[in-house]
Design a protein around this motif. Structure first.
Motif, short mmCIF file in Angstrom:
data_model
loop_
_atom_site.label_atom_id
_atom_site.label_comp_id
_atom_site.label_asym_id
_atom_site.label_seq_id
_atom_site.Cartn_x
_atom_site.Cartn_y
_atom_site.Cartn_z
N ASP A 298 -2.64 -10.54 -12.25
CA ASP A 298 -2.24 -10.82 -10.82
C ASP A 298 -1.96 -9.45 -9.96
O ASP A 298 -1.10 -8.95 -10.30
CB ASP A 298 -1.38 -11.83 -10.74
CG ASP A 298 -0.98 -12.15 -9.35
OD1 ASP A 298 -2.15 -12.28 -8.39
OD2 ASP A 298 0.20 -12.65 -8.98
N LEU A 299 -2.87 -8.82 -9.38
CA LEU A 299 -2.74 -7.77 -8.45
C LEU A 299 -2.90 -7.76 -7.19
O LEU A 299 -3.87 -8.79 -6.44
CB LEU A 299 -4.03 -6.62 -9.05
CG LEU A 299 -3.99 -6.32 -10.48
CD1 LEU A 299 -5.31 -5.57 -10.74
CD2 LEU A 299 -2.57 -5.50 -10.93
N PRO A 300 -2.64 -7.23 -6.34
CA PRO A 300 -2.66 -7.21 -4.99
C PRO A 300 -4.05 -6.74 -4.60
O PRO A 300 -4.67 -5.84 -5.22
CB PRO A 300 -1.67 -6.22 -4.26
CG PRO A 300 -0.67 -5.97 -5.25
CD PRO A 300 -1.29 -6.39 -6.48
N ALA A 301 -4.65 -7.20 -3.42
CA ALA A 301 -6.09 -7.12 -3.27
C ALA A 301 -6.49 -5.51 -3.28
O ALA A 301 -7.32 -5.02 -3.88
CB ALA A 301 -6.52 -7.67 -1.88
N PHE A 302 -5.42 -4.81 -2.69
CA PHE A 302 -5.75 -3.41 -2.54
C PHE A 302 -5.74 -2.57 -3.88
O PHE A 302 -6.65 -1.71 -3.90
CB PHE A 302 -4.74 -2.64 -1.44
CG PHE A 302 -3.48 -2.62 -1.67
CD1 PHE A 302 -2.80 -1.79 -2.68
CD2 PHE A 302 -2.46 -3.91 -1.66
CE1 PHE A 302 -1.44 -1.82 -3.04
CE2 PHE A 302 -1.20 -3.96 -1.94
CZ PHE A 302 -0.66 -2.79 -2.70
N VAL A 303 -4.92 -3.10 -4.77
CA VAL A 303 -4.91 -2.61 -5.91
C VAL A 303 -6.29 -2.97 -6.88
O VAL A 303 -6.76 -1.93 -7.50
CB VAL A 303 -3.69 -2.74 -6.89
CG1 VAL A 303 -3.90 -2.38 -8.35
CG2 VAL A 303 -2.76 -2.29 -6.22
N ARG A 304 -6.45 -4.43 -6.90
CA ARG A 304 -7.82 -4.71 -7.50
C ARG A 304 -9.01 -3.99 -7.09
O ARG A 304 -9.88 -3.71 -7.63
CB ARG A 304 -8.04 -6.09 -7.16
CG ARG A 304 -9.08 -6.91 -7.75
CD ARG A 304 -9.05 -8.42 -7.77
NE ARG A 304 -7.85 -8.82 -8.25
CZ ARG A 304 -7.86 -9.17 -9.79
NH1 ARG A 304 -8.97 -8.80 -10.39
NH2 ARG A 304 -6.58 -9.61 -10.34
N SER A 305 -9.34 -3.77 -5.78
CA SER A 305 -10.29 -3.18 -4.97
C SER A 305 -10.25 -1.51 -5.52
O SER A 305 -11.34 -1.00 -5.88
CB SER A 305 -10.12 -3.29 -3.53
OG SER A 305 -11.10 -2.33 -2.84
N ILE B 240 0.75 -1.13 0.11
CA ILE B 240 0.03 0.15 -0.05
C ILE B 240 0.70 1.26 0.12
O ILE B 240 0.44 2.25 -0.39
CB ILE B 240 -0.86 0.05 1.27
CG1 ILE B 240 -1.80 -1.15 0.94
CG2 ILE B 240 -1.63 1.40 1.49
CD1 ILE B 240 -3.02 -1.31 2.27
N GLU B 241 2.08 1.24 0.72
CA GLU B 241 2.95 2.17 0.85
C GLU B 241 3.39 2.88 -0.51
O GLU B 241 3.59 3.99 -1.05
CB GLU B 241 4.10 2.16 1.74
CG GLU B 241 3.88 2.00 3.18
CD GLU B 241 2.97 0.52 3.39
OE1 GLU B 241 3.27 -0.36 2.80
OE2 GLU B 241 2.26 0.39 4.43
N GLU B 242 3.59 1.75 -1.51
CA GLU B 242 4.07 2.14 -2.96
C GLU B 242 3.03 2.78 -3.59
O GLU B 242 3.03 3.42 -4.78
CB GLU B 242 4.30 0.95 -3.60
CG GLU B 242 5.47 0.14 -3.16
CD GLU B 242 5.88 -1.11 -3.88
OE1 GLU B 242 6.88 -1.35 -3.99
OE2 GLU B 242 4.75 -1.85 -4.05
N THR B 243 1.81 3.08 -3.23
CA THR B 243 0.56 3.46 -4.03
C THR B 243 0.24 5.08 -3.32
O THR B 243 -0.54 5.92 -3.89
CB THR B 243 -0.81 2.83 -3.98
OG1 THR B 243 -1.18 2.93 -2.61
CG2 THR B 243 -0.40 1.65 -4.50
#
Length: 166
Positions: free
Chosen positions: A76-83, A40-43
């Motif tokens: 394939d995405l992390p859940a927080f990016v997909r959301s 999440i920090e990378e976003t």
């Protein structure tokens, strides 16, 4: 080679109006950062809110972002990016053109967003069946012209969720 990045490169973002009142030239970097993020920090500082739409009021960049989001959802995405992508897509298909866009000759951006989302209808149904059920169904409610199919899927998914909870 990622389909989302290829789709991102297809568009002339600099020529498009963005919700931040600049051109969309910065959006490829924003999308790339989101697509590459693993934490999440990378976003931090890289969100689509306020760029594609502002309080569900759409800007010229919005319909061009739809196929990028659909391509990304197939990866394939992390859940927080997909959301984040699903929530943004929901806002795009349920929004309406910002007054400034209507005045500039683009009064129906939401229709363009819905048409773009229809191109990924089975991806959205897959997401509803295996991912964020509620958000995917909310999107499908606006984009699937086949109401009988939508209701059949919604009913089947709700039944499955009830059985899981029991």
């Amino acid at each position: 080679m990622r389909a989302s990045l290829l789709e991102l490169e297809r568009h002339d973002w600099e020529a498009l109006r963005c919700g931040c009142r600049e051109s969309g030239a910065h959006l490829p970097e924003t999308f790339s950062r989101l697509l590459e993020a693993r934490t999440i920090e990378e976003t931090v500082g890289y969100r689509l809110d306020g760029h594609l739409e502002e309080q569900s009021m759409l800007f010229e960049v919005a319909p061009h972002a739809v196929p990028v989001i659909l391509a990304a959802l197939n990866e394939d995405l992390p859940a927080f990016v997909r959301s984040h992508f699903l929530t943004v897509l929901w806002r795009l298909v349920t929004g309406e053109s910002h007054r400034s866009e209507a005045e500039a000759g683009s009064p129906d951006l939401e229709e363009d967003c819905c048409a773009g989302a229809r191109e990924g209808i089975w991806l959205l149904y897959h997401e509803a069946a295996s991912g964020d059920v509620e958000t995917a169904l909310d999107i499908l409610e606006f984009v699937d012209p086949d109401e009988a199919r939508f209701e059949a899927f919604r009913s089947a998914l709700q039944d499955r969720l009830k059985r899981k909870r029991s």
